[in-house]
Every structure is written in C-alpha cells, then in structure tokens.
Design a protein around this motif. Structure first.
Motif, short mmCIF file in Angstrom:
data_model
loop_
_atom_site.label_atom_id
_atom_site.label_comp_id
_atom_site.label_asym_id
_atom_site.label_seq_id
_atom_site.Cartn_x
_atom_site.Cartn_y
_atom_site.Cartn_z
N ASP A 80 6.93 3.25 -4.23
CA ASP A 80 7.73 3.74 -3.11
C ASP A 80 7.15 3.23 -1.79
N PRO A 81 7.14 1.90 -1.61
CA PRO A 81 6.61 1.36 -0.35
C PRO A 81 7.53 1.74 0.82
N PRO A 82 6.98 1.76 2.02
CA PRO A 82 7.78 2.15 3.17
C PRO A 82 8.90 1.17 3.53
N SER A 83 8.76 -0.07 3.09
CA SER A 83 9.80 -1.07 3.35
C SER A 83 9.70 -2.16 2.28
N VAL A 84 10.60 -3.12 2.34
CA VAL A 84 10.58 -4.20 1.35
C VAL A 84 9.34 -5.07 1.48
N LYS A 85 8.70 -5.07 2.63
CA LYS A 85 7.49 -5.87 2.79
C LYS A 85 6.26 -5.17 2.22
N GLY A 86 6.40 -3.92 1.85
CA GLY A 86 5.27 -3.19 1.27
C GLY A 86 4.54 -2.38 2.33
N TRP A 87 3.28 -2.15 2.08
CA TRP A 87 2.45 -1.34 2.98
C TRP A 87 1.77 -2.24 4.00
N ASP A 88 1.57 -1.72 5.20
CA ASP A 88 0.90 -2.50 6.24
C ASP A 88 -0.55 -2.76 5.88
N GLY A 89 -1.22 -1.79 5.28
CA GLY A 89 -2.60 -1.97 4.84
C GLY A 89 -3.58 -2.11 6.00
N GLY A 90 -4.69 -2.78 5.72
CA GLY A 90 -5.72 -2.98 6.73
C GLY A 90 -6.27 -1.66 7.25
N ARG A 91 -6.39 -1.57 8.55
CA ARG A 91 -6.94 -0.36 9.17
C ARG A 91 -6.04 0.86 8.97
N ASN A 92 -4.79 0.64 8.59
CA ASN A 92 -3.89 1.76 8.32
C ASN A 92 -4.34 2.59 7.12
N TRP A 93 -5.18 2.00 6.27
CA TRP A 93 -5.65 2.74 5.10
C TRP A 93 -6.73 3.76 5.46
N ILE A 94 -7.34 3.60 6.63
CA ILE A 94 -8.45 4.47 7.00
C ILE A 94 -8.11 5.26 8.26
N ASN A 95 -8.06 6.58 8.10
CA ASN A 95 -7.96 7.49 9.24
C ASN A 95 -8.64 8.79 8.82
N SER A 96 -8.64 9.79 9.66
CA SER A 96 -9.39 11.00 9.34
C SER A 96 -8.87 11.68 8.07
N ALA A 97 -7.58 11.67 7.84
CA ALA A 97 -7.02 12.33 6.65
C ALA A 97 -7.28 11.51 5.38
N THR A 98 -7.02 10.20 5.45
CA THR A 98 -7.18 9.38 4.25
C THR A 98 -8.65 9.21 3.88
N LEU A 99 -9.52 9.16 4.86
CA LEU A 99 -10.95 9.05 4.56
C LEU A 99 -11.44 10.30 3.84
N LEU A 100 -10.98 11.46 4.27
CA LEU A 100 -11.33 12.70 3.60
C LEU A 100 -10.80 12.71 2.16
N THR A 101 -9.59 12.21 1.97
CA THR A 101 -9.02 12.13 0.63
C THR A 101 -9.83 11.18 -0.24
N ARG A 102 -10.27 10.06 0.32
CA ARG A 102 -11.13 9.14 -0.44
C ARG A 102 -12.43 9.84 -0.85
N MET A 103 -13.00 10.59 0.06
CA MET A 103 -14.24 11.31 -0.25
C MET A 103 -14.01 12.35 -1.35
N ASN A 104 -12.89 13.05 -1.28
CA ASN A 104 -12.57 14.05 -2.30
C ASN A 104 -12.32 13.39 -3.66
N ALA A 105 -11.64 12.26 -3.66
CA ALA A 105 -11.40 11.55 -4.91
C ALA A 105 -12.72 11.06 -5.50
N ALA A 106 -13.61 10.56 -4.66
CA ALA A 106 -14.93 10.12 -5.12
C ALA A 106 -15.72 11.29 -5.70
#
Length: 186
Positions: A80-106
């Motif tokens: 379920d990408p946000p558009s046909v080009k897929g996800w923007d990626g890069g720095r968009n993968w890291i923010n305060s919420a996603t970093l916490l989720t990465r830590m919880n998954a780890a």
C-alpha cells in the motif's frame, strides 16, 4: 547521486552490450563505486529492510502480521505505497515516532515475546561456539555491523554484557546494535 563519469561509463556498457540489462547491472555491481566509502552506509534502511535484515541476521522467528504492522508503524505499509512511485524513503524513514518504533521492534526481537517473535540466543551461542560475553559481543558486531562497531557502541555492549552468559550477552548486544545509528544505515 552517482557522479557524471560513472553514469557515462554505465551508459557505455549499456550501449556496447546491445542494451543488455544483465551486462549493465553486472557492471554496476562490480563497480568500485558500489563498494566505496561514499556508498557504504549511505542509505537509511527502509522499515522492511530493517525488520527483515534483523530477523535474517539473527536467524529469528517472527510473526508475519506483527512484522508487517511494525513496518507500517515505521511508515511502510506493505502493498500500500502512498503513490505509484512508492515510498519517498531516505530521511523520511527516521523521525521521533518511527525511531521509537524501530527501538521497540528491536527490543521485541532481542527479548522474544510470546514465542512468535525473537531469536534463540542459546542455540545461536552453541552453533557459533560463543564461550563468553566478549565472544558474543564480537559476534554481534561482526554480524550486524560488519565488524565496524563504533567505539561508543563497543563500550556500551561491553558494559551491558559484562558478567553475562553468552545467550544473555547476545540478546543485550543485539539490542544495542539494532538501535545504534550505524545499523539504521545500509
């Protein structure tokens, strides 16, 4: 962003090979630029790369729907990408919420939760003949960080695993490595 000379060289391979994608991809993958310091750890891992890489490296068990849910909370909802080009990626993968989720998954992977997520640290320690905390620490550094753990992480892993048996040291060091900035980069 590849330099113009590399683009010209790759375009030359494409033309000279009769537009063979196989020859072009092979040239790219064999290129010195592919292995350069500028390329190494220059890209932030997508949520799927983060989860799948950790699971495969640690020979872990993971519940597919839980893993997909974690990736979605990190910003990458599978199929379920946000558009046909897929996800923007890069720095968009890291923010305060996603970093916490990465830590919880780890953390879930390192400690194991309910038998459907985690790795068998005791089996891994036996298979790779890890006899003490120091060998477990080195194993994790080699496995997850190509042996290139920064000094601060090495110190942290040493402190976290001091006096621990190999399986406990493996779990503690794996968590520390999975949440360090260097592991976030691929």
């Amino acid at each position: 962003a590849p330099p113009d000379a590399l683009i010209a060289e790759t375009a030359g391979v494409l033309r000279d090979s009769g537009y063979s994608i196989r020859a072009t991809v092979e040239a790219i993958l064999r290129s010195e630029a592919f292995f350069s310091d500028e390329s190494y750890r220059a890209k932030i891992k997508s949520p799927v790369e983060f989860v799948v890489g950790a699971v495969r490296s640690l020979e872990a068990t993971v519940n597919g729907p839980r893993a997909a849910g974690a990736a979605a909370r990190m910003g990458q909802k599978l199929f379920d990408p946000p558009s046909v080009k897929g996800w923007d990626g890069g720095r968009n993968w890291i923010n305060s919420a996603t970093l916490l989720t990465r830590m919880n998954a780890a953390a879930a992977l390192a400690r194991g939760e309910g038998g459907d997520v985690g790795f068998d640290a005791a089996a891994l320690a036996r298979r790779y003949e890890l006899s003490d905390a120091a060998s477990a620490q080195q194993f994790v550094a080699d496995l997850l960080l190509d042996g290139a753990a920064p000094e601060s992480l090495t110190t942290l892993m040493k402190e976290q695993s001091q006096g621990a048996d190999p399986p406990t040291a493996l779990r503690r060091c794996a968590y520390a490595a999975l949440v360090c900035p260097e592991y976030q980069l691929g």
